[in-house]
Enzyme design. Structure first.
Site, PDB file in Angstrom:
ATOM      1  N   LYS A  79      45.217  11.962  46.224  1.00 34.31           N
ATOM      2  CA  LYS A  79      45.803  10.712  46.494  1.00 34.31           C
ATOM      3  C   LYS A  79      44.697   9.628  46.228  1.00 34.31           C
ATOM      4  O   LYS A  79      43.584   9.734  46.142  1.00 34.31           O
ATOM      5  CB  LYS A  79      46.081  10.278  47.885  1.00 34.31           C
ATOM      6  CG  LYS A  79      45.107  10.710  49.101  1.00 34.31           C
ATOM      7  CD  LYS A  79      44.478   9.359  49.293  1.00 34.31           C
ATOM      8  CE  LYS A  79      43.648   9.581  50.525  1.00 34.31           C
ATOM      9  NZ  LYS A  79      42.499   8.217  50.711  1.00 34.31           N
TER      10      LYS A  79
ATOM     11  N   ASP B 225      46.165  11.709  56.703  1.00 34.29           N
ATOM     12  CA  ASP B 225      46.607  11.644  55.502  1.00 34.29           C
ATOM     13  C   ASP B 225      47.665  12.868  55.069  1.00 34.29           C
ATOM     14  O   ASP B 225      47.996  12.924  53.905  1.00 34.29           O
ATOM     15  CB  ASP B 225      45.564  11.469  54.358  1.00 34.29           C
ATOM     16  CG  ASP B 225      44.695  10.170  54.384  1.00 34.29           C
ATOM     17  OD1 ASP B 225      45.372   9.083  54.712  1.00 34.29           O
ATOM     18  OD2 ASP B 225      43.502  10.255  54.220  1.00 34.29           O
TER      19      ASP B 225
HETATM   20  O1  C5P Z   1      43.256  11.934  61.317  1.00 32.38           O
HETATM   21  P1  C5P Z   1      41.975  12.553  60.901  1.00 32.38           P
HETATM   22  O2  C5P Z   1      41.367  13.735  61.330  1.00 32.38           O
HETATM   23  O3  C5P Z   1      42.040  12.658  59.429  1.00 32.38           O
HETATM   24  O4  C5P Z   1      40.889  11.382  60.850  1.00 32.38           O
HETATM   25  C1  C5P Z   1      39.577  11.651  60.738  1.00 32.38           C
HETATM   26  C2  C5P Z   1      38.858  10.400  61.362  1.00 32.38           C
HETATM   27  O5  C5P Z   1      38.940   9.244  60.761  1.00 32.38           O
HETATM   28  C3  C5P Z   1      39.115  10.054  62.911  1.00 32.38           C
HETATM   29  O6  C5P Z   1      38.314  10.896  63.643  1.00 32.38           O
HETATM   30  C4  C5P Z   1      38.815   8.743  62.962  1.00 32.38           C
HETATM   31  O7  C5P Z   1      37.347   8.735  63.313  1.00 32.38           O
HETATM   32  C5  C5P Z   1      39.224   8.167  61.620  1.00 32.38           C
HETATM   33  N1  C5P Z   1      40.251   7.391  61.514  1.00 32.38           N
HETATM   34  C6  C5P Z   1      40.654   6.404  61.983  1.00 32.38           C
HETATM   35  N2  C5P Z   1      41.691   5.719  61.976  1.00 32.38           N
HETATM   36  C7  C5P Z   1      42.642   6.253  61.149  1.00 32.38           C
HETATM   37  C8  C5P Z   1      42.374   7.541  60.331  1.00 32.38           C
HETATM   38  C9  C5P Z   1      41.270   8.133  60.662  1.00 32.38           C
HETATM   39  O8  C5P Z   1      39.782   5.846  62.715  1.00 32.38           O
HETATM   40  N3  C5P Z   1      43.837   5.632  60.917  1.00 32.38           N
END
Ligand code: C5P
Length: 287
Positions: free
Chosen positions: A10, A136
């Site tokens: 993406k 994502d």
């Molecule tokens: O959801 P995911 O595990 O992919 O997110 C990785 C990290 O990115 C989270 O631990 C957080 O620190 C940050 N994040 C965030 N806000 C989001 C998506 C991700 O702070 N909307």
């Protein structure tokens, strides 16, 4: 059983953060597009437990791998947790690039397994499972062109990117997503992208209008690596891109070209300089 599925990367056409939530995540506003750069997954029923193997040595084979986690959650959801699986990952999407490589692999595993098991989960159930695996993953599951909000899991279809060629460049360094979110929290965001104007330009098929509005708030954080990002953007523009911006939390940058030859020429030059460059095209809905 041996099933194959493509895991498409993406790009964030623009990226805005509107606030921090009580759960520590950030509220995002991101028009996103699936692109033709992809990994290939092959899943076989074999042995015990779920493991992945990849052409890149540093990609983990256990549950740190999002595709393994997705497969495990899928089997649990359909009551087949005893089943052993081997996932082969042919990785082409660069890691630590802001292109959702790990999320794309997880999403591809969900699509492939649901097909193999006779669509046991509905589209809604599959999307909910995806959102639990990572912010994502829901977008990577559905694909196409979407406005992603909330953590990134709320998806609303929008008009596709006007016809263009997408030159993606990644420098040798990678950027950790949590690290960049932490840096973002240290200072107020001064400039926000014009997301509404961007979506209108997409509806009108106005590539120039889209290119004027490419913007990622992460480029403004206090991080010396953003100097290299600005340098790459400059080189894409010098090479004929109508606009250029970093995707996600980087470190990949993309430029939009009207002219295919200019995109290919610029890409060949930047590949020598930075190690990774690829001309991609937009891809439509995947599910
Ligand atoms: O959801 P995911 O595990 O992919 O997110 C990785 C990290 O990115 C989270 O631990 C957080 O620190 C940050 N994040 C965030 N806000 C989001 C998506 C991700 O702070 N909307």
């Amino acid at each position: 059983m041996s099933i194959q599925e493509k895991a498409y990367a993406k790009i964030n056409i623009s990226l805005d953060v509107s606030g921090k939530r009580p759960d520590g995540y950030h509220e995002m506003i991101m028009p996103m597009q699936t692109v033709s750069l992809c990994d290939t997954l092959t899943i076989r029923r074999e042995g015990e437990g779920i493991r992945a193997r990849s052409n890149l040595r540093y990609v983990p084979g256990d549950e740190r791998n999002l595709a393994v986690r997705a497969a495990k959650r899928y089997l649990e959801a359909i009551g087949e947790e005893g089943q052993g699986l081997r996932i082969e990952l042919d990785k082409r999407i660069p890691v630590g690039a802001g292109m959702g490589g790990g999320s794309a692999d997880a999403a591809a595993a969900l699509r492939a397994l649901n097909r193999a098991y006779g669509d046991r989960l509905s589209r809604e159930e599959l999307t909910a499972l995806a959102a639990e695996i990572g912010s994502d993953v829901a977008f990577c599951l559905v694909g196409g062109t979407m406005l992603a909000t909330g953590r990134g899991e709320n998806l609303q279809p929008i008009a596709p990117l006007p016809p263009c060629h997408i030159a993606i460049v990644k420098p040798s360094f990678s950027i950790s997503t949590p690290e960049l979110f932490n840096k973002l929290d240290r200072a107020p965001i001064r400039i926000h992208p014009d997301t509404t104007g961007l979506i209108e330009a997409m509806e009108q098929g106005d590539l120039q209008g889209v290119c004027r509005r490419l913007y990622n708030v992460f480029e403004d954080v206090d991080d010396r690596r953003m100097r290299s990002i600005r340098q790459i953007k400059g080189e894409l523009l010098d090479g004929g891109a109508l606009g250029a911006v970093m995707t996600g939390t980087g470190s990949a940058v993309f430029g939009l070209f009207e002219d295919a030859e200019a995109a290919a020429r610029c890409c060949a030059k930047l590949k020598k300089e930075y190690g990774f460059a690829f001309v991609a095209e937009s891809v439509g809905t995947l599910l």
